[in-house]
Scaffold this active site. Structure first.
Site, PDB file in Angstrom:
ATOM      1  N   ASN A 123       5.075  -4.878   5.476  1.00 41.00           N
ATOM      2  CA  ASN A 123       6.250  -4.143   4.751  1.00 41.00           C
ATOM      3  C   ASN A 123       5.628  -2.710   5.010  1.00 41.00           C
ATOM      4  OD1 ASN A 123       8.827  -3.289   3.854  1.00 41.00           O
ATOM      5  ND2 ASN A 123       7.720  -4.298   1.504  1.00 41.00           N
ATOM      6  N   LYS A 141       7.586   0.082   4.073  1.00 39.89           N
ATOM      7  CA  LYS A 141       8.411   0.556   3.289  1.00 39.89           C
ATOM      8  C   LYS A 141       8.809   2.398   3.515  1.00 39.89           C
ATOM      9  CE  LYS A 141       5.740  -1.507  -0.705  1.00 39.89           C
ATOM     10  NZ  LYS A 141       4.916  -1.796  -1.896  1.00 39.89           N
ATOM     11  N   HIS A 144      12.653  -7.291  -2.716  1.00 41.46           N
ATOM     12  CA  HIS A 144      12.133  -6.831  -3.099  1.00 41.46           C
ATOM     13  C   HIS A 144      11.983  -6.227  -4.615  1.00 41.46           C
ATOM     14  CE1 HIS A 144       8.205  -4.433  -3.533  1.00 41.46           C
ATOM     15  NE2 HIS A 144       8.239  -4.880  -1.330  1.00 41.46           N
ATOM     16  N   GLU A 190      10.555  -3.325  -5.539  1.00 41.05           N
ATOM     17  CA  GLU A 190      10.823  -2.283  -5.952  1.00 41.05           C
ATOM     18  C   GLU A 190      12.426  -2.093  -5.689  1.00 41.05           C
ATOM     19  OE1 GLU A 190       8.333  -1.509  -2.589  1.00 41.05           O
ATOM     20  OE2 GLU A 190       6.636  -0.698  -4.064  1.00 41.05           O
ATOM     21  N   GLU A 249       5.221 -12.271  -5.383  1.00 42.93           N
ATOM     22  CA  GLU A 249       4.195 -10.231  -5.288  1.00 42.93           C
ATOM     23  C   GLU A 249       4.170 -10.161  -6.948  1.00 42.93           C
ATOM     24  OE1 GLU A 249       6.771  -7.265  -3.280  1.00 42.93           O
ATOM     25  OE2 GLU A 249       8.151  -8.104  -4.912  1.00 42.93           O
ATOM     26  N   GLY A 281       0.606  -2.415  -4.658  1.00 46.53           N
ATOM     27  CA  GLY A 281       0.072  -0.982  -4.729  1.00 46.53           C
ATOM     28  C   GLY A 281      -0.407  -0.111  -6.087  1.00 46.53           C
ATOM     29  N   SER A 316      -1.457  -6.384  -2.739  1.00 46.59           N
ATOM     30  CA  SER A 316      -2.097  -5.990  -2.083  1.00 46.59           C
ATOM     31  C   SER A 316      -3.618  -6.768  -1.594  1.00 46.59           C
ATOM     32  CB  SER A 316      -3.386  -5.225  -2.988  1.00 46.59           C
ATOM     33  OG  SER A 316      -1.914  -4.298  -4.148  1.00 46.59           O
TER      34      SER A 316
END
Length: 249
Positions: free
Chosen positions: A9, A11, A94, A96, A166, A172, A211
């Protein structure tokens, strides 16, 4: 036996140059893997990716989609549009998207359904925040997110969905759930799916998305219920991404 799935991904990262670099690297080396390999580039690079990845083992995924097929939705992209660019998979839910754009469980369901309706396979992303983990709510949060989508799909639709766990606190940040922590959550998701269909539960591909990188991929992928990875930062580095793909078999 479940085929591993490694999904990169990107992003809001990448470039036309990076697309070409990946295409050349995977083509020139004659790279092959027993895993299914995806890259989810930003929307503007979908056509470049389709050209660059042609003849390689890399498939194309998208990072999100709008639930509607068309309409007055400036800046949005529909599943039908994505299909025209050869998109095979799309991320839904996701963390985010949930946090930054306030996409709730119902909106995630709508996106999953929209993808399935045009022949795109959703990768349903689920996971808990650090506060929820510290509060002992991990399983309740994750299974709520899973159930809001999977419990409402038809059996044949469920078979086309992959699920990416996740942990939000590990995205991140450089922090990673231990293999045992990740495995425990994956096992709970598979047990939940068994309520619908034992065969479905056995076939369901579960990806770890917190990660994963070249140094920890082998240990994570060795867990019984981890069938692949949703890779963030490491998927922007050709050598690291290839190493993760190789770790999958």
């Amino acid at each position: 036996m479940r085929k591993p799935l490694i999904a990169g991904n990107w992003k809001m990262n990448g470039s036309a140059e990076l697309i070409e670099a990946f295409g050349q690297a995977f083509a020139e080396d004659g790279f092959s893997s027993s895993a299914e390999i995806l890259i989810h580039p930003p929307f503007p690079y979908l056509e470049a990716a389709r050209r660059a990845f042609s003849g390689t083992c890399i498939e194309i995924g998208a990072q999100t989609l709008n639930p509607l097929h068309s309409g007055a939705r400036t800046g949005e992209v529909s599943g039908q549009m994505l299909r025209e660019f050869g998109v095979e998979y799309v991320l839904v839910g996701h963390s985010e998207r949930r946090q930054l754009y306030q996409e709730g469980d119902e909106q995630v369901y709508d996106r999953a359904l929209a993808a399935l309706s045009v022949g795109i396979k959703p990768i349903l992303c689920v996971g808990e925040t650090l506060e929820e983990r510290d509060g002992g709510q991990t399983e309740a949060v994750v299974l709520r997110q899973v159930g809001h989508v999977m419990a409402r799909l038809e059996p044949e639709q469920r078979r086309r969905v992959a699920i990416a766990y996740e942990p939000v606190w590990a995205i991140g940040t450089g922090r990673t759930a231990t293999p045992d922590q990740a495995q425990a959550v994956m096992a709970s998701i598979r047990r939940y799916q068994a309520q619908f269909d034992r065969e479905l539960a056995d076939e369901l591909r579960l990806l770890y998305g917190g990660s994963m990188n070249a140094s920890n991929a082998s240990e994570l992928l060795a867990q019984e219920d981890i069938d692949g990875g949703l890779i963030g930062g490491a998927s922007l580095k050709v050598d690291d991404f290839k190493a993760i793909c190789q770790s999958a078999g």
